[in-house]
Design an enzyme around this catalytic site. Sequence first.
Site, PDB file in Angstrom:
ATOM      1  N   GLY A  67       4.258   0.248  15.025  1.00 57.29           N
ATOM      2  CA  GLY A  67       5.317  -0.196  15.913  1.00 57.29           C
ATOM      3  C   GLY A  67       5.662  -1.670  15.836  1.00 57.29           C
ATOM      4  CE  LYS A  82      -3.816   1.231   9.537  1.00 57.19           C
ATOM      5  NZ  LYS A  82      -3.657   2.270   8.494  1.00 57.19           N
ATOM      6  CD  GLU A 116      -1.214   0.650   3.633  1.00 55.04           C
ATOM      7  OE1 GLU A 116      -1.417   1.877   3.752  1.00 55.04           O
ATOM      8  OE2 GLU A 116      -1.705  -0.205   4.377  1.00 55.04           O
TER       9      GLU A 116
END
Length: 212
Positions: free
Chosen positions: A157, A127, A38
């Site tokens: 992260g 997500k 993406e």
Amino acid sequence: MMPWLHPLPLVAILRGLHPDESVEIGTAIADAGFRVLEVPLNSPRPFHSIRRLADALGTRCLIGAGTVMSVDMVQQVADAGGRLIVMPHADVTIIRAAKQAGLYCVPGVATPTEAFAALAAGADALKLFPAEQSSPAALKAWRAVIPADVAVLPVGGIAPHTMTPWLAAGATGFGIGSSLYAPGRQAQDVAARAQAFVDAWHGQHASQGPHA
């Protein structure tokens, strides 16, 4: 969307990617085994990068856009050859627009309320964002109520050594950003980072067993 997430459910988030490097960087990541790429729309000339990636890798990878913030952007992504809409939020109007355009859609959710609203609007996967704001314990609680066949991808992260507790809690895979690609990073470096994630996925996922 699940066929694109097997056998490697890792999404490359190429924030800051420039069109001139898009094919080289994308190919390096695809060669490592990634199948979903993406380009966030706050990158330089993102639709040019999406078009170049779609032309070069569209048969090997699911190419799309991240940070999609409006319905108009959905059509622009489709016009550029993208087939995936990824969002930082769970705006159901964008989810519905993506599905009406025949695109996959993965909205960002931070609560079960958002998750179920997104799924009702047609989301193909979820997500979990930002992962730093959540925890594996929270995801484990989600998994008690979210259907097992719904892919949940923590984003934010994530590093090769931090995947294990998320997998144990029921993560399907992960979205990976600056740990993989950052502006100015050379393709050789990106390739090595991609391979590290692939190796970690296969090793840690094998030790945890399959999830969702």
